[in-house]
Design a protein around this motif. Structure first.
Motif, PDB file in Angstrom:
ATOM      1  N   LEU A 122      19.948   4.997 -10.985  1.00  0.00           N
ATOM      2  CA  LEU A 122      21.021   4.720 -10.026  1.00  0.00           C
ATOM      3  C   LEU A 122      21.460   5.982  -9.290  1.00  0.00           C
ATOM      4  O   LEU A 122      21.607   5.975  -8.072  1.00  0.00           O
ATOM      5  CB  LEU A 122      22.213   4.075 -10.762  1.00  0.00           C
ATOM      6  CG  LEU A 122      23.465   3.815  -9.924  1.00  0.00           C
ATOM      7  CD1 LEU A 122      23.160   2.987  -8.704  1.00  0.00           C
ATOM      8  CD2 LEU A 122      24.543   3.146 -10.759  1.00  0.00           C
ATOM      9  N   TRP A 123      21.683   7.074 -10.018  1.00  0.00           N
ATOM     10  CA  TRP A 123      22.194   8.276  -9.370  1.00  0.00           C
ATOM     11  C   TRP A 123      21.177   8.883  -8.390  1.00  0.00           C
ATOM     12  O   TRP A 123      21.533   9.171  -7.233  1.00  0.00           O
ATOM     13  CB  TRP A 123      22.671   9.280 -10.424  1.00  0.00           C
ATOM     14  CG  TRP A 123      23.327  10.459  -9.805  1.00  0.00           C
ATOM     15  CD1 TRP A 123      22.954  11.750  -9.914  1.00  0.00           C
ATOM     16  CD2 TRP A 123      24.465  10.451  -8.937  1.00  0.00           C
ATOM     17  NE1 TRP A 123      23.773  12.560  -9.175  1.00  0.00           N
ATOM     18  CE2 TRP A 123      24.713  11.781  -8.554  1.00  0.00           C
ATOM     19  CE3 TRP A 123      25.286   9.443  -8.422  1.00  0.00           C
ATOM     20  CZ2 TRP A 123      25.753  12.149  -7.703  1.00  0.00           C
ATOM     21  CZ3 TRP A 123      26.322   9.795  -7.573  1.00  0.00           C
ATOM     22  CH2 TRP A 123      26.556  11.131  -7.218  1.00  0.00           C
ATOM     23  N   PRO A 124      19.909   9.048  -8.788  1.00  0.00           N
ATOM     24  CA  PRO A 124      18.925   9.515  -7.794  1.00  0.00           C
ATOM     25  C   PRO A 124      18.847   8.587  -6.585  1.00  0.00           C
ATOM     26  O   PRO A 124      18.681   9.040  -5.459  1.00  0.00           O
ATOM     27  CB  PRO A 124      17.605   9.503  -8.578  1.00  0.00           C
ATOM     28  CG  PRO A 124      17.998   9.619  -9.995  1.00  0.00           C
ATOM     29  CD  PRO A 124      19.323   8.953 -10.126  1.00  0.00           C
ATOM     30  N   LEU A 125      19.008   7.294  -6.828  1.00  0.00           N
ATOM     31  CA  LEU A 125      18.947   6.325  -5.724  1.00  0.00           C
ATOM     32  C   LEU A 125      20.058   6.602  -4.720  1.00  0.00           C
ATOM     33  O   LEU A 125      19.893   6.438  -3.510  1.00  0.00           O
ATOM     34  CB  LEU A 125      19.094   4.904  -6.305  1.00  0.00           C
ATOM     35  CG  LEU A 125      18.985   3.729  -5.343  1.00  0.00           C
ATOM     36  CD1 LEU A 125      17.567   3.594  -4.828  1.00  0.00           C
ATOM     37  CD2 LEU A 125      19.409   2.439  -6.037  1.00  0.00           C
ATOM     38  N   GLY A 164      21.339  18.051  -6.733  1.00  0.00           N
ATOM     39  CA  GLY A 164      22.394  17.037  -6.735  1.00  0.00           C
ATOM     40  C   GLY A 164      22.126  15.959  -7.781  1.00  0.00           C
ATOM     41  O   GLY A 164      23.044  15.313  -8.279  1.00  0.00           O
ATOM     42  N   VAL A 165      20.841  15.769  -8.110  1.00  0.00           N
ATOM     43  CA  VAL A 165      20.493  14.820  -9.177  1.00  0.00           C
ATOM     44  C   VAL A 165      20.710  15.470 -10.537  1.00  0.00           C
ATOM     45  O   VAL A 165      21.195  14.855 -11.472  1.00  0.00           O
ATOM     46  CB  VAL A 165      19.023  14.361  -9.028  1.00  0.00           C
ATOM     47  CG1 VAL A 165      18.619  13.466 -10.188  1.00  0.00           C
ATOM     48  CG2 VAL A 165      18.828  13.655  -7.707  1.00  0.00           C
ATOM     49  N   ILE A 166      20.349  16.768 -10.610  1.00  0.00           N
ATOM     50  CA  ILE A 166      20.336  17.449 -11.907  1.00  0.00           C
ATOM     51  C   ILE A 166      21.743  17.769 -12.407  1.00  0.00           C
ATOM     52  O   ILE A 166      22.119  17.393 -13.525  1.00  0.00           O
ATOM     53  CB  ILE A 166      19.508  18.752 -11.802  1.00  0.00           C
ATOM     54  CG1 ILE A 166      18.037  18.411 -11.556  1.00  0.00           C
ATOM     55  CG2 ILE A 166      19.664  19.590 -13.064  1.00  0.00           C
ATOM     56  CD1 ILE A 166      17.195  19.599 -11.161  1.00  0.00           C
ATOM     57  N   LEU A 167      22.530  18.459 -11.585  1.00  0.00           N
ATOM     58  CA  LEU A 167      23.774  19.044 -12.089  1.00  0.00           C
ATOM     59  C   LEU A 167      24.764  18.052 -12.702  1.00  0.00           C
ATOM     60  O   LEU A 167      25.300  18.311 -13.785  1.00  0.00           O
ATOM     61  CB  LEU A 167      24.444  19.879 -10.993  1.00  0.00           C
ATOM     62  CG  LEU A 167      23.735  21.215 -10.743  1.00  0.00           C
ATOM     63  CD1 LEU A 167      24.409  21.986  -9.616  1.00  0.00           C
ATOM     64  CD2 LEU A 167      23.705  22.052 -12.021  1.00  0.00           C
ATOM     65  N   LEU A 199      29.442  19.764  -1.745  1.00  0.00           N
ATOM     66  CA  LEU A 199      28.778  20.977  -2.250  1.00  0.00           C
ATOM     67  C   LEU A 199      27.426  21.185  -1.579  1.00  0.00           C
ATOM     68  O   LEU A 199      26.701  22.107  -1.923  1.00  0.00           O
ATOM     69  CB  LEU A 199      28.586  20.869  -3.771  1.00  0.00           C
ATOM     70  CG  LEU A 199      29.853  20.874  -4.609  1.00  0.00           C
ATOM     71  CD1 LEU A 199      29.530  20.585  -6.063  1.00  0.00           C
ATOM     72  CD2 LEU A 199      30.558  22.222  -4.483  1.00  0.00           C
ATOM     73  N   GLY A 200      27.097  20.316  -0.645  1.00  0.00           N
ATOM     74  CA  GLY A 200      25.822  20.462   0.056  1.00  0.00           C
ATOM     75  C   GLY A 200      24.632  20.057  -0.793  1.00  0.00           C
ATOM     76  O   GLY A 200      23.511  20.483  -0.541  1.00  0.00           O
TER      77      GLY A 200
END
Lengths: 361, 339, 350
Positions: C286-289, C217-220, C209-210
């Motif tokens: 973890l996800w932001p990383l 990408g962190v938020i959604l 999704l770019g």
């Protein structure tokens, strides 16, 4: 063996005194009811006897032995809680057995006692159910059963009927009276319902704000209330109070003038009443008769409630509300003028402090 | 939880104005939509944003995870990857002896599995014990109970990174712990360079960080037990120990089961604070499953998304079993007739 | 004083002390030290200069050696309290050290060099808060950037979470439609699919999704929280359906019913979800990383962990930045603690 004596018992929570200096003696086998409005300290008093709360000062004796420092379990008492306090995760049988197991009683003895109590209370069919599967009345019986199997010297009952509906309350009341007759054990019963107190008690203790207002048999309280509070609390509907002043004295009787100007002769016993003193006349609604005549008090009807067997009249006497319960049916309309006759009525006279005037008699 | 009445007027009202305006503008087209779809059709409209996000970022990945686990290579996008069937699983399970990770083709995976296993057993046991004792103590007749509850709850809100750094700072060579030991006459120790102490530290720190949360759930359970049950027990001459085993514990059981399962599920997935505290080291002594998946999928020199996906599906299976266990226990608890 | 002691030690019903009381207070006081001690130590350490941080044994409060500018010397010199051969103690500035001997001068008489054995001098120390630990990361590092990224992610994700979840909860609590149970079960089933299980395919989707290396990408992926839908729906179920019917009789559209009637009445539950969402998103790691690999996009948590994992850790900055990272959560804790604890006790979520 269930003789309980309270001497100068006081209780305070922090700076708040909830029980002031109570002296009371309860005889073996007696059914004593503590009655009073909520917050009067009746439950606290019961909990102190039970050993769940400790008196701040004073002495508490059971069968002549001071028990102030004796733990609740060792006082030989059993309690029925308002919420029943049945262990929800145990069956009825386990609930009954739990307290007995604590004393390391032999198994067959426990079984025998449970069987006996279950038969007495007719809860045998539910012995293996859990409290959650029982109706309110059944739970109530289990709670009593849990007390019975302990064979206590005295039963303490904290508003045991307050969670039942009106119909069930009436029948359970009768069963409790029968149970007391059968067990002949001391019972101390706390309630705020004066009807329960009147029907069950050998003696009633009326409490208000941590003090005993009067102790006596139900009829003593009804016939000779010691003060305005007891007079108003005992009896249904409540006693009427008419304000008035003393006109003149004739030995044990006085002539009083009511607010509307009506004059009346009332008994004051040997009390000394000065002319002009303010007094209150207490008359029960059932004792007021309808009818004219010279001695009758003029009144105006505000509301008529026809119950069939009797008629409740809300009347107005010179600005004071008076309730009259007249037997039979009466064809009266609000707004009508009637006469109220007190000639046959027992009149209770209270001074301006609310104390009964012929109390000394 | 009541809204402060004064807070609604003035500033907040001005702040809300653009939102009210926006919502008002949206109303006209949505009325038109409502005419087209009917009242119940609007339910779909309200559900749509959540379901879309949910579908794209949760459901879709969940399903294509299985596809990933059956492909090989280092390519990121699924169409570029080659189908290898169950090879990735075979690789994970290729072991001489399951007891000895060294004998496995994917030895770090088995090290991570073994570490996670030990971690779960020890951490869950200790966590339950510590939380239960704390909850029992907080449930006593206590001065300033809400203060003490706050004391134990405080670390729960801290981020795992902060938790990791706080303890890394305390356990380091010149840290507070060594200072304490030094003052008592012991030799300082480099805790996080020691395999066993490092492992113990991850257990201790994760308990420190999360015990307040479970204490809170257990405390709520304890406070829901009617006080008069204990008074009845007191009248019956029940000793405190017996009251605990026969009344407190059975009545706390529903909350306790929830806590056990929650702790289990979280322990299996342990990552953040450990990653910051020890980075999985020294060596692989504190390498746990999530970190293995993360490193295999993203961080390693030769990353292998297929292998990471296969490992994550195995972990997911464990979590599903644990969650179903919770649901099952919850249901049987309800059938028991309480609540 | 004695009244306070009596107040603190008074027991219910005037009963005496029991061994369980001793266990209780030991546990509580020990808990106080273990729970707060580490955080307090961190805050204290964050005000120490790098030199003070390297000391062992460490001091409780931040101290530095006092310096003085002496005529004839370019740099400020360290001050020492030295014991001279005649037994007197004087405060001298150290010029240089040669072996075990230190060459010192009296700041008042800079011309004369005094030689002192280093065992016979102790540094003159003063308390000093190294506030540059806090100011420098703001000016020299990307710290402001990280702070901004974290705030942006937290606020945006929380707002979207509230809107999207409350809409879904509204649909699931106030409408009867086919598939409602299925939708509810699907959402609850998500609880079984934590990030650690789907991170590989989620990463590929976010990249497709770019959104790789984008804060979106962190938020959604985080905003459709099942717990959020769950607590809002539970709360909305307590709002009587008659209210919705009454609004329809008043010709309100479904959208108006949602935002004029249901949302305001759900305010308490929304507030709970908002607080939780803020804490969750602020703390996400973890996800932001995984999603953020460009330095200027790091959130605070990622930035902190990357800097603290470097070989040459600049602890004085790391500690100060950790304290700053803690601040919002500590504020939430102080002001909303009661709110959160009742929320957890009521719903069992975190």
């Amino acid at each position: 063996m269930g003789h309980i004596k309270l001497t100068n018992v006081k209780k305070s929570f922090g700076a708040v005194d909830v029980i002031h200096d109570i002296n009371l003696e309860i005889m073996d086998g007696e059914f004593v009811v503590f009655v009073g409005p909520s917050g009067c300290g009746k439950s606290t008093l019961l909990r102190m006897i039970a050993g769940l709360d400790r008196p701040t000062s004073g002495e508490l004796a059971i069968d002549g032995k001071v028990v102030n420092t004796v733990p609740a379990a060792d006082r030989g008492l059993a309690m029925v809680f308002q919420s029943y306090a049945l262990y929800p995760h145990m069956s009825v049988r386990q609930n009954l057995a739990f307290g007995l197991e604590n004393t390391r009683m032999p198994k067959d003895e426990i079984a025998a006692r449970i069987a006996e109590a279950a038969r007495m209370l007719e809860i045998e069919p539910y012995l293996d159910r859990r409290p959650g599967q029982l109706s309110g009345g059944q739970r109530q019986r289990v709670a009593i059963g849990r007390a019975i199997v302990r064979r206590p010297v005295a039963f303490l009952l904290d508003e045991p009927l307050s969670n039942l509906d009106a119909e069930l309350r009436g029948s359970t009341r009768a069963e409790l009276a029968a149970l007391h007759a059968r067990l002949a054990a001391t019972m101390i019963y706390v309630t705020h319902d004066q009807v329960e107190a009147m029907t069950l008690a050998d003696r009633i203790v009326v409490l208000r704000a941590g003090r005993i207002e009067q102790v006596g048999t139900p009829l003593e309280l009804y016939n000779r209330p010691a003060n305005r509070f007891v007079a108003g609390f005992i009896g249904s509907p409540h006693m009427n109070f008419l304000e008035g002043t003393v006109e003149s004295m004739h030995a044990t009787r006085a002539i009083a003038t009511l607010a509307g100007g009506h004059r009346l002769e009332v008994p004051v016993g040997s009390a000394t009443v000065t002319k002009g003193a303010r007094i209150a006349l207490g008359v029960r609604p059932h004792h007021i008769a309808l009818g004219g005549g010279e001695a009758s008090i003029p009144a105006k009807i505000r509301l008529v409630e026809s119950l069939g067997a009797e008629t409740v009249l809300h009347a107005d006497v010179a600005g004071q509300k008076v309730l009259v319960v007249a037997p039979g049916q009466h064809d009266l309309e609000p707004g009508a003028d009637i006469g109220l006759s007190l000639s046959a009525a027992p009149i209770h006279v209270f001074d301006d402090k609310g104390l009964r005037l012929d109390h000394a008699l | 939880m009541r809204m402060d009445e004064s807070g609604r007027s003035g500033l907040s009202q001005i702040a809300m104005m653009p939102i009210h305006f926006l919502m008002g503008v949206l109303d006209a087209p949505l009325r038109w939509l409502q005419r087209a779809t009917g009242i119940n059709g609007m339910a779909a409209f309200f559900l749509l944003p959540n379901m879309m996000i949910f579908g794209v970022f949760v459901l879709l990945p969940f399903f294509i995870n299985f596809a990933y686990s059956m492909t090989g290579g280092t390519a990121l996008f699924l169409p570029d990857r080659s189908f290898v069937g169950a090879d990735q699983y075979a690789r994970l399970f290729d072991c001489g002896s399951y007891i000895d990770p060294g004998s496995c083709a994917e030895d770090t995976f088995w090290t991570a599995v073994r570490n996670t296993g030990w971690f779960v057993v020890l951490q869950v046991t200790l966590m339950i014990l510590v939380s239960l004792v704390t909850a029992l103590i907080l449930n006593r007749e206590l001065m300033a109970r809400s203060f003490w509850r706050a004391v134990f709850f405080f670390p729960v809100l801290l981020s795992p990174v902060v938790v990791g750094l706080i303890w890394k700072w305390i356990l380091q060579r010149q840290g507070l712990l060594n200072f304490g030991l030094y003052s008592l006459g012991f030799d300082p120790h480099v805790w996080l360079n020691d395999r066993n102490w490092s492992f113990a530290a991850t257990i201790g720190v994760s308990i420190w960080a999360h015990m307040g949360f479970y204490t809170l759930i257990l405390l709520a359970g304890l406070q829901a037990i009617p006080k008069d049950l204990y008074e009845a027990a007191e009248m019956d001459g029940t000793r405190p120990a017996r009251a605990f085993w026969r009344i407190t514990l059975p009545l706390l059981m529903p909350n306790l089961l929830v806590v056990v399962v929650l702790v289990l599920i979280r322990a299996v997935q342990i990552f953040d604070e450990v990653y910051v505290l020890t980075g999985g080291g020294p060596g692989t002594s504190t390498l746990y499953l999530t970190q293995y998946i993360y490193e295999t999928g993203f961080a390693a020199q030769l990353r292998n998304p297929g292998l990471a996906a296969a490992a994550s599906i195995l972990m997911g299976a464990v979590l599903v079993v644990l969650t179903l266990l919770q649901l099952g226990l919850g249901r049987s608890e309800k059938k028991g007739g309480r609540k | 004083m004695s009244r306070i002691v009596r107040f603190l030690t008074r027991r219910r019903g005037g009963k005496g002390w029991h061994w369980t009381d001793i266990v209780t207070w030991t546990w509580l006081v020990g808990g106080l030290l273990i729970m707060f001690g580490p955080a307090v130590w961190l805050v204290g350490s964050s005000f120490k200069s790098p030199a003070a941080l390297a000391e062992f044994p460490p001091t409780i409060l931040p101290y530095v050696t006092q310096k003085v500018t002496v005529e004839g010397y370019d740099k400020p010199l360290d001050l020492y309290e030295a014991t001279l051969e005649d037994g007197s103690t004087v405060v001298l500035a150290e010029v240089r050290r040669i072996g075990v001997m230190s060459q010192m001068v009296d700041p008042a008489k800079p011309g004369e060099i005094i030689k002192v054995n280093i065992a016979k001098r102790t540094p003159v120390r003063e308390m000093s808060f190294a506030t540059e630990n806090y100011t420098e990361p703001f000016t020299h590092f990307d710290f402001v950037r990280y702070l901004w990224n974290s705030v942006f992610v937290t606020v945006t994700a929380t707002l979207i979470t509230l809107v999207v979840n409350s809409m879904a909860a509204f649909a699931l609590s106030k409408y009867e439609f086919r598939g409602r149970t299925v939708a509810m079960l699907l959402i609850l089933a998500t609880l079984m699919v934590p990030l650690s299980v789907i991170m590989v395919p989620l990463y590929s989707i976010v990249s497709a999704l770019g959104l790789f290396n984008s804060l979106w990408g962190v938020i959604l992926p985080t905003v459709a929280t099942p717990t959020g839908v769950f607590i809002l729906r539970q709360y909305m179920l307590t709002i009587p359906d008659e209210l919705v019917d009454a609004a329809r009789m008043d010709k309100a559209s479904e959208w108006q019913i949602y935002w004029r009637i249901i949302l305001p009445l759900t305010a308490p539950a929304l507030a709970v979800l908002a607080i939780f969402s803020v804490v969750w998103r602020w703390n996400d790691f973890l996800w932001p990383l995984i999603v953020l690999s460009r330095k200027e996009l790091y959130t605070l948590q990622v930035g902190l962990s990357i800097y603290s994992g470097e070989l040459n850790v600049q602890w004085h900055f790391i500690l100060a930045m950790t304290v700053v990272t803690m601040i919002p959560v500590v504020l939430v804790f102080i002001f909303l603690q009661r709110f959160i604890t009742t929320g957890i006790a009521g719903t069992g979520l975190k």
